[in-house]
Design an enzyme around this catalytic site. Structure first.
Site, PDB file in Angstrom:
ATOM      1  N   LYS A  85      89.339 -29.614  91.507  1.00 15.03           N
ATOM      2  CA  LYS A  85      88.279 -30.597  91.722  1.00 15.03           C
ATOM      3  C   LYS A  85      88.692 -31.610  92.789  1.00 15.03           C
ATOM      4  O   LYS A  85      89.860 -32.037  92.835  1.00 15.03           O
ATOM      5  CB  LYS A  85      87.993 -31.309  90.396  1.00 15.03           C
ATOM      6  CG  LYS A  85      86.829 -32.290  90.413  1.00 15.03           C
ATOM      7  CD  LYS A  85      86.620 -32.856  89.005  1.00 15.03           C
ATOM      8  CE  LYS A  85      85.506 -33.871  88.931  1.00 15.03           C
ATOM      9  NZ  LYS A  85      85.336 -34.411  87.560  1.00 15.03           N
ATOM     10  N   SER A 160      80.725 -34.595  86.341  1.00 15.76           N
ATOM     11  CA  SER A 160      81.021 -34.583  87.754  1.00 15.76           C
ATOM     12  C   SER A 160      81.787 -33.348  88.220  1.00 15.76           C
ATOM     13  O   SER A 160      81.962 -33.121  89.416  1.00 15.76           O
ATOM     14  CB  SER A 160      81.844 -35.836  88.112  1.00 15.76           C
ATOM     15  OG  SER A 160      83.070 -35.856  87.400  1.00 15.76           O
ATOM     16  N   SER A 184      82.518 -34.953  81.742  1.00 18.21           N
ATOM     17  CA  SER A 184      82.458 -34.323  83.061  1.00 18.21           C
ATOM     18  C   SER A 184      83.023 -32.912  83.130  1.00 18.21           C
ATOM     19  O   SER A 184      82.895 -32.248  84.161  1.00 18.21           O
ATOM     20  CB  SER A 184      83.163 -35.200  84.105  1.00 18.21           C
ATOM     21  OG  SER A 184      82.371 -36.318  84.418  1.00 18.21           O
TER      22      SER A 184
END
Length: 470
Positions: A85, A160, A184
């Site tokens: 990520k 996210s 997330s």
């Protein structure tokens, strides 16, 4: 095995194929790079693809296997591709934190979780899309193409860690690293029909950062199977000198726990969440179907849920302080994050919010004195469309976010482990998940139970039509 089958083969199985020399690290990396090149312009799951670095690493590993042959001492995921990520620095690779003006900013170091990923033998394919600074439960940062859900490109993959989940669901990575500070990891897993594990606080070190936002966030995996999530946890967990929180490793590995035969567990469930109310019917039904299955397996099931009263306000104060703590200049922030920054509290108010949050967290953890596991929806409804909230005011967006993700943040506050697993599809064909929450530091029980559900109702063969394009 054809190329599509190989792309959707779980990471542990890919590792075994490499060991038995049925496939090479180079072949795997080339497979995923071709899929990314063909599909990701529509999906938007990657910010950065590190093709040259990945191929160089894969060639070194392929040559090592050819030269030495013995695979007995190899790291667990030797040669298996992975994505990281774009909130976690990878040395010599751009790290934008979802901020377009920083997209060419090259990281000087590896985060601890990246170091552990490399030590485990993974080959990094690139950096996946994230909401700016990881604040939103959808992945549409300004200056980037929005990440889209491979089950239907009109919908978000969540956030996210939206890019991470989309990449795994679409077969653009066999496994992905994500992070969870309020849902997330679990939310994107729910939106994309995959597995998302939020480990216990202190299980995975956040080094070189220490106590960031009072420990509400942690790294974790997004995978196709429970076993892959467990094995990822085995290789990335552990204490790093100076950590403010840490946990001892269990007596058996997390992967071994997925094979455990469980005694009857005391399991609570709820389809209603105070103070936001009832979940969407399809999400509530997913919980009811799951607990019915658990009851048939011999577990003791009863309705109940911790009291979350009073948590939203202090948690929001702690969560939104991350915008100011990021150090990103206000002029580079998108309107929602600029609004959050403008409404950040004083240091004294922050500390009072932390104290309130921790007191409520103690009450929530107390609920688990009578239960081993709690089954809840992941989000209050299935996924939303890309841009659905784009024209709302920041105040309206904040209200929508709080309502949607409500089942998740409490367990960031308590630091308990939670895993989102697939539980079917809604009438529009979009995935729906449920989450299992365990006692503090009880990932082994949680993973064993999730694996038991997976064995009874396997989901690994579910693939979006988008991912099967020729």
């Amino acid at each position: 095995m054809n190329q599509e089958e190989l792309a959707f083969t779980p990471a542990l199985e890919q590792a075994q194929l490499i060991r038995s020399k049925q496939v090479s690290p180079v072949e795997l990396v080339e497979l995923y790079l071709k899929r990314i090149e063909r599909l990701d312009s529509q999906l938007g799951s990657y910010f950065t693809v590190t093709a040259d670095l990945a191929l160089t690493d894969a060639k070194i590993k392929t040559e090592y296997l050819a030269k030495f042959g013995d695979s007995s001492e190899l790291p667990a995921f030797f040669g298996v591709p992975i994505s990281v990520k774009d909130l976690n620095p990878v040395a010599d690779v751009p790290c934008s934190y979802g901020t377009a003006a920083l997209r060419s900013q090259v990281a000087a170091h590896d985060d601890n979780v990246v170091t552990k990923i490399k030590q485990a033998g993974f080959t990094i394919l690139g950096k996946t899309a994230t909401a700016q600074l990881g604040t939103m439960p959808y992945t549409e940062p300004q200056g980037f193409s929005p990440a889209r859900n491979p089950w239907n490109l009109d919908y978000t993959p969540g956030g996210s860690s939206g890019g991470a989940a989309a990449a795994v669901a679409a077969g653009l990575s066999p496994i992905a690293q994500g992070s969870d500070g309020g849902g997330s990891i679990r939310g994107p897993a729910h939106c994309c029909g995959i597995v998302g594990l939020k480990p216990s606080r202190g299980r995975i070190s956040s080094a070189p950062v220490g106590d960031y936002q009072s420990g509400i966030a942690t790294s974790g995996p997004l995978t196709r199977t429970v076993a892959d999530a467990a094995a990822f946890l085995d290789v990335v967990s552990g204490y790093v000198t100076g950590d403010p929180y840490w946990l001892s490793k269990p007596e058996t590995s997390f992967l071994a726990a997925t094979q455990d035969r469980l005694d009857s567990l005391r399991i609570a469930f709820s389809t209603t969440l105070a103070p936001v109310g009832d979940t969407a019917p399809i999400c509530g039904q997913a919980v009811l179907d799951t607990v019915q299955l658990l009851e048939e397996m011999g577990h003791s099931v009863s309705e109940g849920c911790p009291d979350f009263a009073g948590l939203i306000e202090p948690f929001t104060v702690v969560w939104q302080a991350g915008v100011g703590a990021s150090g990103v200049p206000p002029e580079l922030l998108e309107p929602m994050n600029r609004w959050l920054l403008e409404h950040t509290c004083t240091a004294g108010q922050y500390l009072r919010a932390v104290a309130q949050m921790q007191m409520i967290a103690r009450r929530i953890v107390g609920f688990f004195e009578n239960f081993d596991v709690l089954v809840l929806p992941v989000y209050m409804s299935p996924t939303i469309r890309v841009g659905e909230w784009a024209n709302l005011t920041p105040e309206e967006t904040m209200h929508k976010v709080i309502q949607w993700v409500a089942p998740c943040p409490a367990f960031n506050a308590t630091g308990q482990p939670a895993i989102a697993i697939p539980a079917g599809f809604d009438s529009a064909g979009m995935p729906v998940g449920v989450q299992l929450i365990g006692r503090p530091a009880a990932e082994t029980t949680l993973l064993a139970l999730a694996a038991q559900i997976e064995a009874a109702k396997p989901w690994r063969e579910h693939r979006p039509a988008f991912a099967q394009q020729a």
